[in-house]
Design a protein around this motif. Structure first.
Motif, PDB file in Angstrom:
ATOM      1  N   LYS A 244     -11.748  16.536  -2.595  1.00 47.20           N
ATOM      2  CA  LYS A 244     -10.417  16.272  -2.039  1.00 47.20           C
ATOM      3  C   LYS A 244     -10.269  16.943  -0.681  1.00 47.20           C
ATOM      4  O   LYS A 244     -10.578  18.118  -0.514  1.00 47.20           O
ATOM      5  N   LEU A 245      -9.777  16.186   0.287  1.00 41.63           N
ATOM      6  CA  LEU A 245      -9.541  16.703   1.629  1.00 41.63           C
ATOM      7  C   LEU A 245      -8.082  16.419   1.984  1.00 41.63           C
ATOM      8  O   LEU A 245      -7.602  15.308   1.777  1.00 41.63           O
ATOM      9  N   THR A 246      -7.395  17.442   2.495  1.00 40.35           N
ATOM     10  CA  THR A 246      -6.006  17.207   2.891  1.00 40.35           C
ATOM     11  C   THR A 246      -5.952  16.727   4.338  1.00 40.35           C
ATOM     12  O   THR A 246      -6.941  16.813   5.070  1.00 40.35           O
ATOM     13  N   ALA A 247      -4.782  16.253   4.736  1.00 45.69           N
ATOM     14  CA  ALA A 247      -4.632  15.760   6.111  1.00 45.69           C
ATOM     15  C   ALA A 247      -4.817  16.883   7.120  1.00 45.69           C
ATOM     16  O   ALA A 247      -5.401  16.681   8.184  1.00 45.69           O
ATOM     17  N   GLU A 248      -4.326  18.089   6.797  1.00 45.04           N
ATOM     18  CA  GLU A 248      -4.471  19.215   7.731  1.00 45.04           C
ATOM     19  C   GLU A 248      -5.947  19.555   7.925  1.00 45.04           C
ATOM     20  O   GLU A 248      -6.402  19.787   9.043  1.00 45.04           O
ATOM     21  N   GLU A 249      -6.677  19.594   6.797  1.00 41.40           N
ATOM     22  CA  GLU A 249      -8.103  19.897   6.893  1.00 41.40           C
ATOM     23  C   GLU A 249      -8.825  18.816   7.690  1.00 41.40           C
ATOM     24  O   GLU A 249      -9.715  19.108   8.486  1.00 41.40           O
ATOM     25  N   ALA A 250      -8.429  17.567   7.464  1.00 44.06           N
ATOM     26  CA  ALA A 250      -9.086  16.466   8.169  1.00 44.06           C
ATOM     27  C   ALA A 250      -8.879  16.593   9.667  1.00 44.06           C
ATOM     28  O   ALA A 250      -9.804  16.381  10.459  1.00 44.06           O
ATOM     29  N   GLY A 257     -13.155   7.801  10.433  1.00 47.16           N
ATOM     30  CA  GLY A 257     -13.468   6.717   9.517  1.00 47.16           C
ATOM     31  C   GLY A 257     -12.698   6.783   8.214  1.00 47.16           C
ATOM     32  O   GLY A 257     -11.551   7.210   8.175  1.00 47.16           O
ATOM     33  N   VAL A 258     -13.355   6.361   7.137  1.00 42.94           N
ATOM     34  CA  VAL A 258     -12.669   6.300   5.847  1.00 42.94           C
ATOM     35  C   VAL A 258     -12.251   7.691   5.388  1.00 42.94           C
ATOM     36  O   VAL A 258     -11.230   7.852   4.730  1.00 42.94           O
ATOM     37  N   THR A 259     -13.023   8.705   5.750  1.00 42.80           N
ATOM     38  CA  THR A 259     -12.674  10.073   5.354  1.00 42.80           C
ATOM     39  C   THR A 259     -11.325  10.467   5.931  1.00 42.80           C
ATOM     40  O   THR A 259     -10.512  11.110   5.276  1.00 42.80           O
ATOM     41  N   LEU A 260     -11.095  10.071   7.176  1.00 43.40           N
ATOM     42  CA  LEU A 260      -9.830  10.393   7.824  1.00 43.40           C
ATOM     43  C   LEU A 260      -8.688   9.580   7.222  1.00 43.40           C
ATOM     44  O   LEU A 260      -7.650  10.128   6.847  1.00 43.40           O
ATOM     45  N   ARG A 261      -8.887   8.276   7.104  1.00 41.10           N
ATOM     46  CA  ARG A 261      -7.789   7.407   6.671  1.00 41.10           C
ATOM     47  C   ARG A 261      -7.470   7.588   5.192  1.00 41.10           C
ATOM     48  O   ARG A 261      -6.378   7.243   4.757  1.00 41.10           O
ATOM     49  N   ARG A 288      -4.840   5.681   2.526  1.00 36.76           N
ATOM     50  CA  ARG A 288      -4.499   6.271   1.233  1.00 36.76           C
ATOM     51  C   ARG A 288      -4.132   7.727   1.489  1.00 36.76           C
ATOM     52  O   ARG A 288      -4.452   8.271   2.537  1.00 36.76           O
ATOM     53  N   THR A 289      -3.491   8.347   0.537  1.00 39.50           N
ATOM     54  CA  THR A 289      -3.092   9.729   0.760  1.00 39.50           C
ATOM     55  C   THR A 289      -3.823  10.726  -0.126  1.00 39.50           C
ATOM     56  O   THR A 289      -3.712  11.926   0.090  1.00 39.50           O
ATOM     57  N   GLU A 290      -4.579  10.244  -1.113  1.00 38.65           N
ATOM     58  CA  GLU A 290      -5.195  11.180  -2.064  1.00 38.65           C
ATOM     59  C   GLU A 290      -6.283  12.025  -1.418  1.00 38.65           C
ATOM     60  O   GLU A 290      -6.462  13.186  -1.756  1.00 38.65           O
ATOM     61  N   GLY A 291      -7.072  11.423  -0.513  1.00 42.14           N
ATOM     62  CA  GLY A 291      -8.106  12.178   0.176  1.00 42.14           C
ATOM     63  C   GLY A 291      -9.347  12.452  -0.645  1.00 42.14           C
ATOM     64  O   GLY A 291     -10.198  13.226  -0.228  1.00 42.14           O
TER      65      GLY A 291
ATOM     66  N   ILE B 111     -10.853  28.092  18.075  1.00 38.97           N
ATOM     67  CA  ILE B 111      -9.674  27.265  18.335  1.00 38.97           C
ATOM     68  C   ILE B 111      -9.833  25.897  17.681  1.00 38.97           C
ATOM     69  O   ILE B 111      -8.923  25.391  17.040  1.00 38.97           O
ATOM     70  N   TRP B 112     -10.993  25.291  17.881  1.00 41.92           N
ATOM     71  CA  TRP B 112     -11.275  23.981  17.304  1.00 41.92           C
ATOM     72  C   TRP B 112     -12.482  24.095  16.378  1.00 41.92           C
ATOM     73  O   TRP B 112     -13.627  23.985  16.835  1.00 41.92           O
ATOM     74  N   PRO B 113     -12.275  24.298  15.077  1.00 40.37           N
ATOM     75  CA  PRO B 113     -13.432  24.398  14.179  1.00 40.37           C
ATOM     76  C   PRO B 113     -14.318  23.149  14.226  1.00 40.37           C
ATOM     77  O   PRO B 113     -15.498  23.212  13.910  1.00 40.37           O
ATOM     78  N   SER B 114     -13.739  22.025  14.653  1.00 44.40           N
ATOM     79  CA  SER B 114     -14.503  20.782  14.631  1.00 44.40           C
ATOM     80  C   SER B 114     -15.655  20.775  15.626  1.00 44.40           C
ATOM     81  O   SER B 114     -16.480  19.874  15.583  1.00 44.40           O
ATOM     82  N   CYS B 115     -15.727  21.740  16.560  1.00 47.46           N
ATOM     83  CA  CYS B 115     -16.849  21.677  17.510  1.00 47.46           C
ATOM     84  C   CYS B 115     -18.056  22.468  17.046  1.00 47.46           C
ATOM     85  O   CYS B 115     -19.006  22.610  17.798  1.00 47.46           O
ATOM     86  N   GLU B 116     -18.047  22.927  15.789  1.00 51.86           N
ATOM     87  CA  GLU B 116     -19.151  23.777  15.333  1.00 51.86           C
ATOM     88  C   GLU B 116     -20.518  23.102  15.497  1.00 51.86           C
ATOM     89  O   GLU B 116     -21.418  23.638  16.128  1.00 51.86           O
TER      90      GLU B 116
END
Lengths: 406, 160
Positions: A244-250, A257-261, A288-291, B111-116
């Motif tokens: 499970k991935l939340t929107a903040e983590e994403a 892609g699909v992971t984000l959406r 979707r929102t489940e992640g 600042i941006w963990p995504s650039c790791e």
């Protein structure tokens, strides 16, 4: 970036006796890569990705080849989605040259890109099943994918690595007719899937009619996939609430892609920054929102329906005219400068940075492929997961190891 | 619409960084703001405050083969936003130039963990050191690689 307090419940089990082993590199389902997994019992303490087994040095190679001869090798990192790999390159070079492709090419390119997206997503479902021990979708998806790659072959001359896009248009026009033998075979398949027989006027060897019927056929076939995979209790057992991935983590990890959406963030380059004729088509961006791994599969499934919609509209509204700007076929000059362009590939947003110093070959091509941006998610989600959940977490991202390596 | 938005972003950066901004390039091709090396972290935090929550990638370039040659590397961060809808169609690139004989920039992973992983790739391909990176080691190159970083312009691949 993985602070100790983020290590979910895994640290609780870590007594320093974890077992380290290599998950891969012998093809854990797709291209070669490995995860260095540390487990205690059945719980994953860490999973560090180790890509690079299929590194080809594409970016270095780009500096030795000319603007046009770069095209065939640029599509190699994701041969099942060659259009998605070439699209941002062509858009960036067009920005540098200050040209726009002719109107007809701007409709044909989305057709091929969406065909590749459907093909790539069939591949995704085929291997998603294999990863979880459900091998029937593999047979189904590869069978249905044939109709898509056949169409790509008629248009571009090759089943997968078509090298069809060039800066300033497409290489050749779409055909007027498709082989009549194929249409004859297809008639039976169409009847099987949709339950009705197409009249002799509806299905002929006319290219446009054939494409529209194939789209109806695929749309009907997708209902069966829903029953086989996504509405299947066994499939759901292995994927719901897994990874499970939340929107903040994403947003923090910058996934695509699909992971984000699947986390509820509605981002699609085709809508946000429409390129070519995408602004003219009506389609939705499935969210979707489940992640979790299941939501990712559902998003990919819905995307195929939207691709069918786009192809139908593009084929129906295909304008006449040339398909390529007048330019030298192999030796184009690109003015000095730098440009950035992006497109929505099958695996997600694909960004290219291209710099020219005014000669016949690029000074630098930077490929920021979709899969590379999703690489960070796999170790992140694997922590604290069960070992048997790794296949679902890994493959549900819709990634492709060769895109990591390039 | 996006032009005025970009103007606003650049203004905010100018206010925060002042003299540290060396070059601003805004056109249809890209939005690129070149800053001093010391101001890179500040520029990134300003952008993050404006809603740019992730990077789409990190690009390194070796400028030695340009005409006229420039004895430096350029490091670029392409930032984008998922949390602010109005910024969806904007990619802002912040860039800095560093000398080739001392290739070191502060890492923006805090600042941006995504650039790791992007920074790790730039590190091995150009030999640029991102100080403060939590896990700066090779990603794609084989472990026995002992030649120069391959994407530098003075590295000649065998057979070429």
């Amino acid at each position: 970036m993985y602070r100790q307090d983020e290590v979910k419940e895994a640290s609780f089990f870590d007594t320093g006796e974890g077992l380290v082993f290599s998950y891969g590199p012998q093809h854990p389902g797709t291209g070669h890569f490995r995860l260095i997994v540390r487990v205690i019992g059945d719980t994953v303490l860490s999973a560090e990705p180790d890509p690079g087994f299929v590194h080809r040095g594409e970016e270095k190679l780009c500096e030795y080849k000319t603007w046009i001869t770069n095209i065939p090798h640029l599509e190699r990192p994701a041969i099942l989605d060659a259009a998605g790999m070439l699209y941002p390159y062509c858009l960036a070079v067009e920005k540098l040259m200050g040209v726009e492709p002719p109107l007809r090419a701007r409709y044909i390119r989305p057709i091929v890109a969406e065909l590749n997206r459907i093909g790539s997503h069939f591949y995704y479902f085929a291997l998603y099943g294999v990863f979880l021990g459900l091998t029937t979708p593999f047979m189904w998806a590869f069978g249905d994918r044939e109709f898509v790659v056949d169409l790509v072959q008629f248009i571009g001359g090759q089943r997968i690595t078509h090298s069809y896009f060039v800066p300033g248009g497409v290489r050749n026009d779409v055909p007027k007719r498709v082989p009549s033998g194929l249409v004859k075979q297809f008639r039976a398949w169409y009847r099987d899937a949709t339950g009705r027989s197409p009249s002799s006027d509806e299905l002929t060897d006319d290219f446009q009619k054939y494409v529209l019927r194939v789209m109806e056929f695929l749309d009907a076939r997708l209902d069966h996939y829903w029953d086989l995979m996504l509405n299947n209790a066994l499939f759901m057992d292995r994927t719901v609430n897994v990874g499970k991935l939340t929107a903040e983590e994403a947003a923090k990890l910058g996934v695509v892609g699909v992971t984000l959406r699947a986390t509820g963030i509605k981002r699609d380059v085709r809508i946000d920054e429409p390129y070519d004729a995408y602004g003219e088509f009506k389609f939705d961006v499935p969210v979707r929102t489940e992640g979790d791994s299941y939501a990712r599969a559902v998003v990919a499934f819905e995307e195929m329906r939207q691709s069918i919609r786009i192809i139908t509209q593009a084929v129906e509204g295909l304008p006449d005219g040339p398909v390529k700007n007048k330019q030298h076929p192999v030796n184009i000059r690109v003015p000095a400068g730098e440009a950035i362009a992006r497109a929505e590939a099958a695996h997600g947003e694909s960004v290219y940075y291209v710099r020219s110093d005014g000669t016949d070959r690029p000074y630098r091509v930077r490929m920021l492929t979709a899969s590379f941006r999703n690489l960070i998610v796999i170790p992140y989600l694997s922590r604290g997961a069960k070992l048997a959940e790794i296949p679902a977490i890994y493959w549900s991202q819709n990634v492709w190891p060769v895109e990591w390596d390039r | 619409m996006s032009e005025s938005k970009i103007g606003y972003i650049v203004n905010e950066l100018k206010q925060a960084l002042g003299e540290s901004i060396k070059e601003v390039k805004i056109d249809k091709k890209m939005t690129k703001i070149t800053v001093e090396k010391d101001a890179l972290v500040r520029a990134a935090s300003v952008l993050k405050g404006l809603g740019f929550d992730h990077v789409k990638g990190v690009t390194g370039i070796d400028l030695i083969a340009l005409k006229p040659p420039e004895d430096s590397f350029e490091v670029m961060y392409h930032a984008g936003s998922y949390s602010v809808q109005e910024l969806a169609n904007i990619i802002v690139t912040i860039a800095t130039r560093i000398p080739r004989n001392n290739p070191e920039v502060p890492s923006l992973t805090s600042i941006w963990p995504s650039c790791e992983y992007h920074e790790r790739e730039t590190y091995e391909m150009f030999g640029i050191i991102f100080s403060g990176h939590p896990n700066l080691k090779r990603l794609l190159l084989p472990e026995w690689w002992s030649d120069a970083p391959p994407l530098r312009k003075d590295y000649r691949p065998p057979g070429r």
